[in-house]
Design a protein around this motif. Structure first.
Motif, PDB file in Angstrom:
ATOM      1  N   ARG A 576      20.784  31.130  59.018  1.00 48.45           N
ATOM      2  CA  ARG A 576      20.815  32.201  58.017  1.00 48.45           C
ATOM      3  C   ARG A 576      22.202  32.829  57.945  1.00 48.45           C
ATOM      4  O   ARG A 576      22.714  33.134  56.861  1.00 48.45           O
ATOM      5  N   GLU A 577      22.803  33.041  59.117  1.00 46.45           N
ATOM      6  CA  GLU A 577      24.131  33.653  59.140  1.00 46.45           C
ATOM      7  C   GLU A 577      25.166  32.731  58.496  1.00 46.45           C
ATOM      8  O   GLU A 577      26.086  33.204  57.815  1.00 46.45           O
ATOM      9  N   LEU A 578      25.036  31.455  58.741  1.00 50.54           N
ATOM     10  CA  LEU A 578      25.963  30.522  58.107  1.00 50.54           C
ATOM     11  C   LEU A 578      25.810  30.559  56.587  1.00 50.54           C
ATOM     12  O   LEU A 578      26.800  30.526  55.857  1.00 50.54           O
ATOM     13  N   ARG A 579      24.555  30.665  56.136  1.00 52.98           N
ATOM     14  CA  ARG A 579      24.335  30.699  54.690  1.00 52.98           C
ATOM     15  C   ARG A 579      24.848  31.996  54.086  1.00 52.98           C
ATOM     16  O   ARG A 579      25.462  32.017  53.043  1.00 52.98           O
ATOM     17  N   ALA A 580      24.567  33.084  54.769  1.00 58.04           N
ATOM     18  CA  ALA A 580      24.963  34.390  54.231  1.00 58.04           C
ATOM     19  C   ALA A 580      26.429  34.706  54.508  1.00 58.04           C
ATOM     20  O   ALA A 580      27.039  35.496  53.791  1.00 58.04           O
ATOM     21  N   ALA A 581      27.004  34.071  55.578  1.00 58.25           N
ATOM     22  CA  ALA A 581      28.418  34.302  55.963  1.00 58.25           C
ATOM     23  C   ALA A 581      28.699  35.780  56.146  1.00 58.25           C
ATOM     24  O   ALA A 581      29.707  36.306  55.678  1.00 58.25           O
ATOM     25  N   ASP A 582      27.779  36.475  56.853  1.00 55.30           N
ATOM     26  CA  ASP A 582      28.004  37.903  57.132  1.00 55.30           C
ATOM     27  C   ASP A 582      29.145  38.085  58.116  1.00 55.30           C
ATOM     28  O   ASP A 582      29.325  37.291  59.031  1.00 55.30           O
ATOM     29  N   GLU A 583      29.932  39.137  57.935  1.00 56.83           N
ATOM     30  CA  GLU A 583      31.001  39.451  58.902  1.00 56.83           C
ATOM     31  C   GLU A 583      30.363  40.110  60.112  1.00 56.83           C
ATOM     32  O   GLU A 583      29.583  41.048  59.997  1.00 56.83           O
ATOM     33  N   SER A 584      30.728  39.648  61.337  1.00 55.82           N
ATOM     34  CA  SER A 584      30.115  40.174  62.550  1.00 55.82           C
ATOM     35  C   SER A 584      30.799  41.436  62.996  1.00 55.82           C
ATOM     36  O   SER A 584      31.843  41.821  62.497  1.00 55.82           O
ATOM     37  N   GLY A 585      30.198  42.080  64.008  1.00 58.77           N
ATOM     38  CA  GLY A 585      30.751  43.318  64.546  1.00 58.77           C
ATOM     39  C   GLY A 585      31.992  43.076  65.377  1.00 58.77           C
ATOM     40  O   GLY A 585      32.498  41.968  65.503  1.00 58.77           O
ATOM     41  N   ALA A 586      32.478  44.134  66.006  1.00 59.01           N
ATOM     42  CA  ALA A 586      33.771  44.085  66.692  1.00 59.01           C
ATOM     43  C   ALA A 586      33.798  43.114  67.846  1.00 59.01           C
ATOM     44  O   ALA A 586      34.842  42.589  68.179  1.00 59.01           O
ATOM     45  N   PHE A 587      32.640  42.857  68.470  1.00 63.33           N
ATOM     46  CA  PHE A 587      32.663  41.997  69.652  1.00 63.33           C
ATOM     47  C   PHE A 587      31.644  40.885  69.568  1.00 63.33           C
ATOM     48  O   PHE A 587      31.318  40.259  70.556  1.00 63.33           O
TER      49      PHE A 587
END
Length: 594
Positions: A576-587
């Motif tokens: 899902r993250e690959l599809r959505a390409a959400d930017e992750s948090g600081a760490f």
């Protein structure tokens, strides 16, 4: 080195009571002498010296040892320094054999010493008036600046080159040390440092080994800071600015303060925090962490509080943990660094922030709570990933156990689950195979082994303005596996940060400079550059996701049903993250943390 026989002779003649008595007020108590412990700052008579056994012991902090150990712990001496100090007290001269050995780099050191003196002389003279005004505005007198090794490089193309020539210093030596630079546009070598406030970088014997220069003309397109390139006597990834001044205080205090820049270190030292050091423009390294660990077992991280600063804080903290150093995170006010904060609010403000510093893992948990990761199942799964780099970095078994318990409490998951995650990731670490006997180091081609990294660097070198876009979406030097690529991206991103579209390639090391030249001369064609750029950036940003999905595919065959369900859930989340390409948090995990 000092011979064992000479050490024993000095130890036998020394009176520990006399030497410790110079630093502690002792009173007789039975067969020993008691007083307040100078090592942890206690008030009670818990510090004992036994003159018969020639040892000391504190019954509160647990420190103990012989006369050499006392000087090392209290004054921060290295062992040879302690032996020489005691030897002088008992009338035994300790020859410095190391000094007497021929130094193959003595000519280079002489040139660096000349350069340091020349830069300092220019700061005193009329040419350095602007630099002196800049220092005064920052509350630093000329005398203080000179004491910290500051100087000035004339805003002329060949002022230093001419001065060196008058002293018979040859250009190849100046080029080898990075004091001169060359360009395809210039017929002759020219001064690398021009119109800059100069910071001298010293080794532990207070010898100049390199320089950092800050541009004084705010309207200039040149990079704000440049450092000396690698040389036979200067290795940026191993050195720490200020360590020559800070090491004794670090050993006495048992802690270090790690800042981001030269001026921050100077400001912290002037504020009475003489245990401050800083890296040298590159990402913090394991070698630098080990150096800190020689003198202190706790480090306070004073990086910027923005997203990039937090990422650097957590990367540095994990590296310190692996070296056996316990990191504490200092939360600076938004937009402030140690230098600006001290100038605005005084030394008491920075001391209060150090008192309020929190443990690295605790700081991560604070951010997870603040950003709502712990409020939902999906967020908690990602929070586990965010903590794993720190949990697996800890080299101290006791601290790791404490960290696991605290993470389980903070995340609200079973301890068994978290331990399983840590063990799984540790087992997936690639193992380095020792080279075959007689093979020597592996040979490296002119380009990165990764085609993705090659194509990105090729695009950036051809169009440096693209670096701004790469940085904006979260790409960092650490996303490059090739160290030459990391250095080039660092130069490009620094130029982008300054709004400069023509990077100063002269600041690159020989290896990185060679890669830049090879890329500029490459005839590889990339059709539809915009599409290729987007593709390679995404591939680098989300490379760890794809690697983990492959790993799950291999592990799920052997997993129990309950674990299979968990692994499938993780795989779906990553997909899902690959599809959505959400930017992750600081760490959250990036390509550098796998």
């Amino acid at each position: 080195m000092v011979s064992d026989g000479l050490v024993e002779d000095i130890r036998a003649r020394a009176d520990i009571l006399e030497i410790v008595g110079d630093h502690v007020q002792l009173r007789r108590s039975g067969k020993s002498y008691r007083g307040p412990c100078p090592l942890h700052g206690g008030d009670g008579p818990n510090f004992a010296v036994d003159p018969q056994r020639q040892i000391f012991k504190c019954f509160v902090c647990g420190e103990g040892g012989d006369v050499f150990g006392f000087l090392m712990k209290h004054l921060g001496f290295e062992f040879p320094e302690a032996v020489r100090h005691v030897g002088a007290r008992v009338g035994i001269e300790v020859p410095d054999r190391e000094e007497r050995r021929e130094d193959p780099y003595a000519p280079l050191r002489g040139v660096l010493a000349f350069a340091a003196e020349w830069f300092q002389s220019r700061l005193r003279e009329p040419a350095g008036a602007g630099a002196r005004d800049y220092l005064r505005r920052r509350g630093l007198s000329l005398e203080e600046a000179l004491d910290f090794g500051l100087g000035y490089a004339d805003d002329e193309w060949r002022a230093f080159r001419s001065a060196a020539a008058r002293h018979g210093i040859e250009e190849p030596t100046l080029l080898e040390l990075g004091l001169l630079a060359t360009s395809e546009k210039a017929e002759e070598p020219y001064d690398r440092f021009r119109g800059r406030l100069m910071f001298t970088i010293h080794d532990l014997r207070d010898r100049p080994i390199g320089f950092g220069g800050r541009i004084l003309d705010a309207s200039s397109d040149a990079p704000k800071y440049i450092n000396s390139p690698e040389s036979p006597v200067f290795h940026k990834g191993e050195e720490l600015y200020g360590l020559n001044r800070a090491r004794h205080a670090m050993r006495r205090e048992g802690r270090a303060a790690v800042a981001e820049g030269f001026t921050d270190v100077i400001a912290l030292h002037r504020a009475g925090l003489g245990f401050a050091v800083a890296g040298l423009g590159t990402s913090f390294t394991a070698d630098q962490a080990r150096r800190i660990g020689r003198y202190a077992k706790q480090a306070y991280l004073l990086y910027d509080s923005d997203l990039a600063g937090l990422r650097a804080t957590f990367r540095t903290g994990d590296i310190l943990l692996a070296a056996g150093v316990h990191p504490m995170v200092v939360s600076l006010p938004s937009g402030e660094d140690p230098d600006s904060l001290i100038r605005r609010d005084g030394s008491g403000a920075i001391r209060q922030l150090l008192d309020d510093a929190v443990d690295l893992l605790e700081r991560k948990l604070q951010i997870l709570r603040r950003e709502g990761y712990l409020d939902r199942v999906e967020g908690r799964r990602r929070a586990v990933d965010g903590l794993l780099s720190t949990l697996r970095a800890v080299s101290d078994p006791a601290l790791r156990d404490i960290y696991v318990d605290r993470a389980v409490e903070g995340l609200g998951i079973r301890r068994e689950t978290l331990v399983d995650e840590i063990a799984r990731l540790e087992s997936s670490r690639p193992r380095r195979r020792p080279p075959a006997v007689g093979t020597g180091p592996p040979r490296r081609g002119p380009f990165p082994a990764s085609r993705t990294e090659h194509d990105l660097l090729l695009l950036l070198v051809r169009d440096p303005a693209l670096a701004r876009q790469a940085v904006r979406v979260g790409l960092e030097p650490g996303h490059m596996s090739d160290p030459r690529g990391r250095e080039l991206f660092e130069i490009l991103s620094a130029a982008a940060d300054e709004g400069i579209d023509s990077p100063d390639w002269t600041s690159a090391s020989a290896a990185a400079g060679g890669l830049a030249r090879a890329l500029r001369e490459s005839d590889r064609e990339l059709h539809d550059a915009a599409r290729v750029f987007d593709a390679v950036v995404r591939r680098l940003l989300y490379r760890p996701h794809r690697e983990r999905i492959k790993e799950i595919g291999r592990a799920i065959v052997l997993a129990e049903p309950e674990q299979q369900r968990r692994l499938l859930g993780e795989k779906e989340e990553l997909a899902r993250e690959l599809r959505a390409a959400d930017e992750s948090g600081a760490f959250m995990p990036t390509a550098t943390e796998r």
